[in-house]
Design a protein around this motif. Sequence first.
Motif, PDB file in Angstrom:
ATOM      1  N   MET A   1      23.314  76.912  46.948  1.00  0.00           N
ATOM      2  CA  MET A   1      23.954  76.502  48.199  1.00  0.00           C
ATOM      3  C   MET A   1      25.441  76.872  48.140  1.00  0.00           C
ATOM      4  SD  MET A   1      23.788  72.832  50.064  1.00  0.00           S
ATOM      5  CE  MET A   1      24.253  71.994  48.551  1.00  0.00           C
ATOM      6  N   LEU A   2      25.903  77.632  49.145  1.00  0.00           N
ATOM      7  CA  LEU A   2      27.295  78.068  49.149  1.00  0.00           C
ATOM      8  C   LEU A   2      28.228  77.037  49.772  1.00  0.00           C
ATOM      9  CD1 LEU A   2      27.099  81.851  50.134  1.00  0.00           C
ATOM     10  CD2 LEU A   2      27.353  80.836  47.882  1.00  0.00           C
ATOM     11  N   LEU A   3      27.750  76.333  50.794  1.00  0.00           N
ATOM     12  CA  LEU A   3      28.614  75.413  51.535  1.00  0.00           C
ATOM     13  C   LEU A   3      27.865  74.133  51.858  1.00  0.00           C
ATOM     14  CD1 LEU A   3      31.164  74.780  53.327  1.00  0.00           C
ATOM     15  CD2 LEU A   3      29.948  75.910  55.205  1.00  0.00           C
ATOM     16  N   GLN A   4      28.554  73.012  51.671  1.00  0.00           N
ATOM     17  CA  GLN A   4      27.982  71.713  52.043  1.00  0.00           C
ATOM     18  C   GLN A   4      29.073  70.856  52.676  1.00  0.00           C
ATOM     19  OE1 GLN A   4      26.364  69.284  48.887  1.00  0.00           O
ATOM     20  NE2 GLN A   4      24.985  68.249  50.302  1.00  0.00           N
ATOM     21  N   LEU A   5      28.804  70.371  53.878  1.00  0.00           N
ATOM     22  CA  LEU A   5      29.684  69.439  54.563  1.00  0.00           C
ATOM     23  C   LEU A   5      28.952  68.109  54.700  1.00  0.00           C
ATOM     24  CD1 LEU A   5      30.921  71.670  57.548  1.00  0.00           C
ATOM     25  CD2 LEU A   5      32.046  71.321  55.364  1.00  0.00           C
ATOM     26  N   HIS A   6      29.667  67.027  54.454  1.00  0.00           N
ATOM     27  CA  HIS A   6      29.044  65.706  54.578  1.00  0.00           C
ATOM     28  C   HIS A   6      29.980  64.760  55.319  1.00  0.00           C
ATOM     29  CE1 HIS A   6      26.612  62.215  53.727  1.00  0.00           C
ATOM     30  NE2 HIS A   6      27.654  61.607  53.160  1.00  0.00           N
ATOM     31  N   ASN A   7      29.522  64.302  56.493  1.00  0.00           N
ATOM     32  CA  ASN A   7      30.197  63.253  57.255  1.00  0.00           C
ATOM     33  C   ASN A   7      31.651  63.609  57.581  1.00  0.00           C
ATOM     34  OD1 ASN A   7      30.021  60.746  58.555  1.00  0.00           O
ATOM     35  ND2 ASN A   7      31.021  59.703  56.849  1.00  0.00           N
ATOM     36  N   ILE A   8      31.865  64.823  58.093  1.00  0.00           N
ATOM     37  CA  ILE A   8      33.210  65.280  58.420  1.00  0.00           C
ATOM     38  C   ILE A   8      33.679  64.669  59.740  1.00  0.00           C
ATOM     39  CG2 ILE A   8      34.631  67.292  59.000  1.00  0.00           C
ATOM     40  CD1 ILE A   8      33.913  67.179  56.070  1.00  0.00           C
ATOM     41  N   HIS A   9      34.858  64.059  59.706  1.00  0.00           N
ATOM     42  CA  HIS A   9      35.476  63.479  60.906  1.00  0.00           C
ATOM     43  C   HIS A   9      36.814  64.161  61.157  1.00  0.00           C
ATOM     44  CE1 HIS A   9      32.947  59.771  61.565  1.00  0.00           C
ATOM     45  NE2 HIS A   9      32.544  60.147  60.363  1.00  0.00           N
ATOM     46  N   ARG A  63      31.239  77.277  43.374  1.00  0.00           N
ATOM     47  CA  ARG A  63      32.320  77.716  42.492  1.00  0.00           C
ATOM     48  C   ARG A  63      32.610  79.211  42.671  1.00  0.00           C
ATOM     49  NH1 ARG A  63      32.297  76.876  35.910  1.00  0.00           N
ATOM     50  NH2 ARG A  63      34.439  77.586  35.527  1.00  0.00           N
ATOM     51  N   GLU A  64      33.905  79.524  42.803  1.00  0.00           N
ATOM     52  CA  GLU A  64      34.398  80.898  42.898  1.00  0.00           C
ATOM     53  C   GLU A  64      33.849  81.664  44.104  1.00  0.00           C
ATOM     54  OE1 GLU A  64      33.739  82.892  39.226  1.00  0.00           O
ATOM     55  OE2 GLU A  64      35.110  81.606  38.094  1.00  0.00           O
ATOM     56  N   VAL A  65      33.447  80.944  45.145  1.00  0.00           N
ATOM     57  CA  VAL A  65      32.983  81.608  46.359  1.00  0.00           C
ATOM     58  C   VAL A  65      34.183  82.131  47.146  1.00  0.00           C
ATOM     59  CG1 VAL A  65      32.017  81.186  48.650  1.00  0.00           C
ATOM     60  CG2 VAL A  65      30.787  80.447  46.639  1.00  0.00           C
ATOM     61  N   LYS A  66      34.118  83.402  47.501  1.00  0.00           N
ATOM     62  CA  LYS A  66      35.160  84.015  48.320  1.00  0.00           C
ATOM     63  C   LYS A  66      34.760  83.875  49.785  1.00  0.00           C
ATOM     64  CE  LYS A  66      37.433  88.462  49.203  1.00  0.00           C
ATOM     65  NZ  LYS A  66      37.436  89.912  48.873  1.00  0.00           N
ATOM     66  N   ALA A  67      35.657  83.307  50.588  1.00  0.00           N
ATOM     67  CA  ALA A  67      35.374  83.088  52.013  1.00  0.00           C
ATOM     68  C   ALA A  67      36.297  83.954  52.863  1.00  0.00           C
ATOM     69  CB  ALA A  67      35.552  81.612  52.379  1.00  0.00           C
ATOM     70  N   GLY A  68      35.775  84.470  53.976  1.00  0.00           N
ATOM     71  CA  GLY A  68      36.554  85.242  54.937  1.00  0.00           C
ATOM     72  C   GLY A  68      36.427  84.630  56.311  1.00  0.00           C
ATOM     73  N   LEU A 187      31.009  84.059  51.805  1.00  0.00           N
ATOM     74  CA  LEU A 187      30.905  83.189  52.982  1.00  0.00           C
ATOM     75  C   LEU A 187      31.766  83.787  54.087  1.00  0.00           C
ATOM     76  CD1 LEU A 187      30.052  80.585  54.434  1.00  0.00           C
ATOM     77  CD2 LEU A 187      32.012  79.437  53.387  1.00  0.00           C
ATOM     78  N   LEU A 188      31.131  84.166  55.191  1.00  0.00           N
ATOM     79  CA  LEU A 188      31.826  84.813  56.303  1.00  0.00           C
ATOM     80  C   LEU A 188      31.804  83.884  57.514  1.00  0.00           C
ATOM     81  CD1 LEU A 188      33.230  87.371  57.362  1.00  0.00           C
ATOM     82  CD2 LEU A 188      30.970  88.261  57.968  1.00  0.00           C
ATOM     83  N   LEU A 189      32.997  83.550  58.014  1.00  0.00           N
ATOM     84  CA  LEU A 189      33.143  82.673  59.178  1.00  0.00           C
ATOM     85  C   LEU A 189      33.739  83.487  60.323  1.00  0.00           C
ATOM     86  CD1 LEU A 189      34.819  79.662  57.312  1.00  0.00           C
ATOM     87  CD2 LEU A 189      32.379  80.018  57.709  1.00  0.00           C
ATOM     88  N   LEU A 190      33.013  83.589  61.424  1.00  0.00           N
ATOM     89  CA  LEU A 190      33.446  84.408  62.556  1.00  0.00           C
ATOM     90  C   LEU A 190      33.509  83.562  63.824  1.00  0.00           C
ATOM     91  CD1 LEU A 190      31.223  87.602  61.984  1.00  0.00           C
ATOM     92  CD2 LEU A 190      33.561  87.181  61.176  1.00  0.00           C
TER      93      LEU A 190
END
Length: 656
Positions: A1-9, A63-68, A187-190
């Motif tokens: 799993m590259l990304l995990q969000l939990h209960n973000i406010h 760990r060590e994930v490069k995000a754009g 991880l690519l965010l567009l």
Amino acid sequence: MLLQLHNIHKAYGGNDVLRGVSLQLHRGERAGLVGINGAGKSTLLKIIIGEESADEGQLHLAREVKAGYLSQKPEYSSNATLRAFLEEGVGDLLVLKEEIASLEQEMAQTARQGDNSPRLAALMERYGTLTHRFEERGGYNLDHRLRAVARGLGFGEADLERSLSTFSGGEKTRAQLASLLLQEPELLLLDEPTNNLDAEAVEWLENYLSTWRGALLVVSHDRYFLNRVATAVVLLEKGVARTYRGNYSAYQSQRGQEEATALKSYRKQQAIMEKERAFILNAAADARTKRQARSREKRLEKMAPLEGITREREIKMKLGFAGRSGKLVVALENVSKAYGQQQVFAGVDLEIHWGDRVAVVGPNGAGKTTLLRIITGEETPNTGRVRVGPAVRIAYFDQEQRQLDFNSTPLATIMKASAMQEPEARNYLGRYLFQGDDVFKKIGELSGGEISRLALAKMGLVEGNFLIMDEPTNHLDIRGVEELETTLADYPGTLLLVSHDRYFISRTAGSILEIQHGRVRLFQGSYQEYREIKDHREIKDQEKAVSPASICPAAGEKAARYARQQQEKAKRAEMLAQRRRRREIKQRLDALEEEIHQAEGRVALLEERLADPSIYDRFAEARVVMDDLQASRRLIENLYDHWEKTAALLEELPSL
């Protein structure tokens, strides 16, 4: 799993935007993030990338994930050329290339000196590690990838040498997207990547992202794009997120089933509760059933009421209608347009009749907006004339919103354009989601979506029967676009529109007017049929080629029939010649790809030989192998260069 969000406010002032968002994203997963404007989609991306912080909740990146990250409006002031900017994005790869070249020289020098010490072994081990890493990241064909990505996103060869300071905002956004694609982050965010792309570039991006090896989270209102790219859809609604597996069509189906089930359960519960209340009310007057009534009343109090289907506020559009016009709505006769030495189109003959629904398509800069402005009279053709039919009343939606006074307010704009008093004008603006103090904001301070909604609200006050719209879906969320589709479907007049939204076009247009390379062609039929023709299907009889000579000959029926026959004959001959040319170029590409494959295989064998320590016992042989390796790599670069030029020739040929 590259990304995990939990209960973000996340809240801004008293406005809770995110109210407990949880989300997981795995490698190879491509998720589309959807929701109405203001739902918090861009905010969520900024929290993930670290540009903003969450008020509450946990965010975990592997760990060590490069995000754009691609924002809707990237901000940078680089004066570098496009090529230098793209190379800067993969600077670590270029540093790696330089280090490999340096190691090759050092190894060759050590071999010539007859030094077979542990240092040589260490150099060889380092060399093997770096070359493997370089090859794994596509370093040996970096220049080819750079050119391919730039070309795919609409940049020509000359653009690579242009300074970014000369680029428009849309071009800068495309440059940033190209840089991100070359970097290949895990991880690519567009955020709305298709906003500044024409249809060809969007299709290229769809193909590119459909094989993305990392994880992708993309905000988009382009339903065609989401259908082709997404493996999951995340709905952000009322501050929380729900994930649906599959593309956008699958999401729509699942969402529809959920709403139908929820509505059925709600109605069933309401019926039960109403029945219980009626029994309790009637039993109150009967001593024999009072005990039973009290029991049912307690049961009713314990029943948790289900919520009905409540959606976020939706835009409710209306369009004025001036009644039917004559059969001929507008005719263009030998119309040409040029700006200085730049010819946009020439010799265009075109007729639009009552009830036609025409979508204008073509690449950026082809002249789509120019054609609309010539028809509305805002621009004058260099040659030819435009005839507007009797009783035609034009209502025009300008994508640049030049009809709006950006120093005014929404309320003042609507009151000035109509006979409405303030209460009525505020109610009218409410249909377009302007509430409370929103109506008093300066138009220049509104968001892109708010300005589009205001322009639609103002246009709705015009009593017209020929609706001309230039990119009306820009900045609208998906629900807004769907409402516009529904409104246009009910519109009884004539429609001419420009849009890059293929799904929107397929829902609203009955024929397609293509402008490309100075040529104009009218395709009678749906957008899907137009795409089939563009995708090399047999040209159908109802297609009308719009050439610089004419679109629709105005002579008698016999002359018109002869002209069509001659036109089709010439077109078939041209099509056969183009097919032969395309086949020849494709064969050359295949041959080049085979040569590249063989050369890369030879490089792999030579690198394997150099990885054998015993070869350095035979210094002359080691030197020959190194020289051969360098020559093979130069050959690969030349082959890729030839492949690039040949592929460009293939792309320049018109589709059949």
